[in-house]
Design a protein around this motif. Structure first.
Motif, short mmCIF file in Angstrom:
data_model
loop_
_atom_site.label_atom_id
_atom_site.label_comp_id
_atom_site.label_asym_id
_atom_site.label_seq_id
_atom_site.Cartn_x
_atom_site.Cartn_y
_atom_site.Cartn_z
N UNK A 156 0.81 -1.21 0.00
CA UNK A 156 0.00 0.00 0.00
C UNK A 156 0.84 1.26 0.00
N UNK A 157 0.28 2.34 -0.57
CA UNK A 157 0.92 3.64 -0.59
C UNK A 157 0.01 4.65 0.09
N UNK A 158 0.57 5.44 0.99
CA UNK A 158 -0.19 6.48 1.68
C UNK A 158 0.40 7.84 1.33
N UNK A 159 -0.45 8.72 0.83
CA UNK A 159 -0.06 10.09 0.53
C UNK A 159 -0.85 11.02 1.43
N UNK B 8 1.27 31.12 1.40
CA UNK B 8 0.86 29.74 1.59
C UNK B 8 2.05 28.82 1.75
N UNK B 9 1.82 27.72 2.47
CA UNK B 9 2.85 26.71 2.68
C UNK B 9 2.17 25.35 2.72
N UNK B 10 2.79 24.37 2.08
CA UNK B 10 2.27 23.01 2.10
C UNK B 10 3.38 22.00 2.27
N UNK B 11 3.09 20.94 3.00
CA UNK B 11 4.07 19.88 3.21
C UNK B 11 3.35 18.54 3.15
N UNK B 12 3.91 17.63 2.35
CA UNK B 12 3.28 16.33 2.18
C UNK B 12 4.28 15.21 2.18
N UNK B 13 3.76 13.99 2.29
CA UNK B 13 4.62 12.81 2.29
C UNK B 13 3.96 11.69 1.52
N UNK B 14 4.78 10.82 0.96
CA UNK B 14 4.33 9.62 0.30
C UNK B 14 5.07 8.45 0.92
N UNK B 15 4.32 7.49 1.46
CA UNK B 15 4.93 6.40 2.22
C UNK B 15 4.56 5.05 1.62
N UNK B 16 5.59 4.30 1.26
CA UNK B 16 5.46 2.92 0.82
C UNK B 16 6.50 2.12 1.59
N UNK B 17 6.19 0.91 2.05
CA UNK B 17 7.20 0.13 2.77
C UNK B 17 8.54 0.11 2.05
N UNK B 18 9.57 0.62 2.72
CA UNK B 18 10.91 0.67 2.14
C UNK B 18 11.20 1.94 1.36
N UNK B 19 10.20 2.84 1.21
CA UNK B 19 10.43 4.06 0.43
C UNK B 19 9.54 5.17 0.97
N UNK B 20 10.14 6.23 1.45
CA UNK B 20 9.42 7.40 1.94
C UNK B 20 9.94 8.64 1.24
N UNK B 21 9.04 9.56 0.92
CA UNK B 21 9.46 10.84 0.35
C UNK B 21 8.64 11.96 0.97
N UNK B 22 9.26 13.11 1.12
CA UNK B 22 8.61 14.29 1.70
C UNK B 22 8.82 15.46 0.76
#
Length: 322
Positions: free
Chosen positions: A273-276, A296-310
């Protein structure tokens, strides 16, 4: 604010037209933007890639045509100035639409929202000049424009209810048309209006449904939504995406301050699964006369087992409407 008119021209008044006019509106933005394009963590290593601080400007002009027939039917169209550079076309993602409206309801065709997007409210209640704070609204994730980009939508309102039906076709005749249904209802509760929305759209190997609720309490506008989509691939398990979000905006005199949050999770049998997710904050100060200072300011993340990005982004500048 982008509908403030700065030129209005009466065109024609004949036996065939009770009234008709063309109006011109414009908007412009100038400022700066920047942020981290990505901070990626792979196998214990960090790799930072930054988006450089840079100038931002954007200019838009919209022509609005409107008229009314002798028997009270209203009609009109909108045209984005980009059309003149790209050439007018009946197909594709072109920025023009036309409508006709009367006691029978309203029929709109062109670059317009499908029934799902029309009925279900997003959480992006306030924005900035580069959309740094509004990236995390997941309503209509690719349903509109999946085919030729030309949507036909019928709307009808009665006794607090709003109903919508939409369709988008494939010009090649290969893929199934996308159909949509939407409904809204405004409920008076405790001195405040509560706006409810629900919608569904589905077509070639993709479908999506959603719900939203919004109200205003003590000067704060609030909205929350939930959207679920399913993508089908022949010979593989369906990918299911569940998303939710909320937004709040407080306004006091010329100042508006907003907070937005959204989260989306995609899962399929046998697939990790991927969570954004992401949060955005924005502040607008109305200087009057169509000039607004926006940040304005925004911060997000994308999480997949073994791979995270911000990722994060910001913008600061002026928005003008004419």
């Amino acid at each position: 604010m982008k509908n403030v008119l700065f030129a209005t021209t009466a065109l024609i008044a004949t036996a065939g037209f009770a009234s008709a006019e063309v109006s011109l509106s414009g908007s412009a933005e100038l400022g700066i933007k920047g942020g981290d394009q990505g901070i990626v963590h792979v196998a214990g290593q960090n790799n930072d890639t930054h988006e450089a601080d840079q100038f931002h400007n954007d200019i838009d002009i919209t022509f609005t045509l409107s008229g009314e027939s002798d028997n009270g039917i209203t009609f009109g169209a909108t045209i984005d100035a980009d059309e003149f550079a790209n050439g007018f076309g009946a197909d594709g993602n072109t920025s023009h639409s036309a409508f006709i409206s009367g006691d029978f309801g309203t029929l709109t065709m062109g670059d317009t929202d499908g029934a799902l997007d029309k009925a279900v409210a997003g959480n992006d209640l306030i924005g900035d000049i580069s959309d740094a704070s509004t990236t995390y609204s997941f309503v209509d994730a690719g349903i509109d424009g999946m085919l030729d980009g030309q949507v036909a939508r019928y709307d009808y309102s009665v006794a607090g209810f709003g109903l919508s039906l939409s369709a988008e076709t494939d010009d090649t005749g290969v893929d199934r048309s996308t159909w949509g249904f939407g409904a809204t209802y405004t409920l008076a509760l405790g001195g405040s209006d509560v706006k409810l929305g629900a919608g569904y759209q589905g077509g070639e190997d993709m479908e999506q449904w959603g719900l939203s609720v919004g109200t205003a309490v003590a000067g704060v506008d609030l909205v929350a939504n939930y959207v679920e989509g399913r993508a089908n691939t022949i010979g593989a398990s369906d990918a299911v995406t569940a998303s939710y979000g909320f937004g709040a905006v407080y306004t006091m005199d010329a100042l508006s301050v907003g907070l937005m949050y959204g989260e989306s999770h995609t899962d399929a049998a046998g697939v990790l699964g991927t969570t954004t997710s992401g949060v955005g904050v924005a502040a607008n100060y109305d200087l009057g006369g169509g000039l607004v200072l926006k940040a304005g300011y925004g911060e997000g993340s994308s999480e997949t087992p073994g791979f995270d990005s911000v990722t994060n982004a910001y913008s600061l500048g002026l928005a003008m409407s004419f």
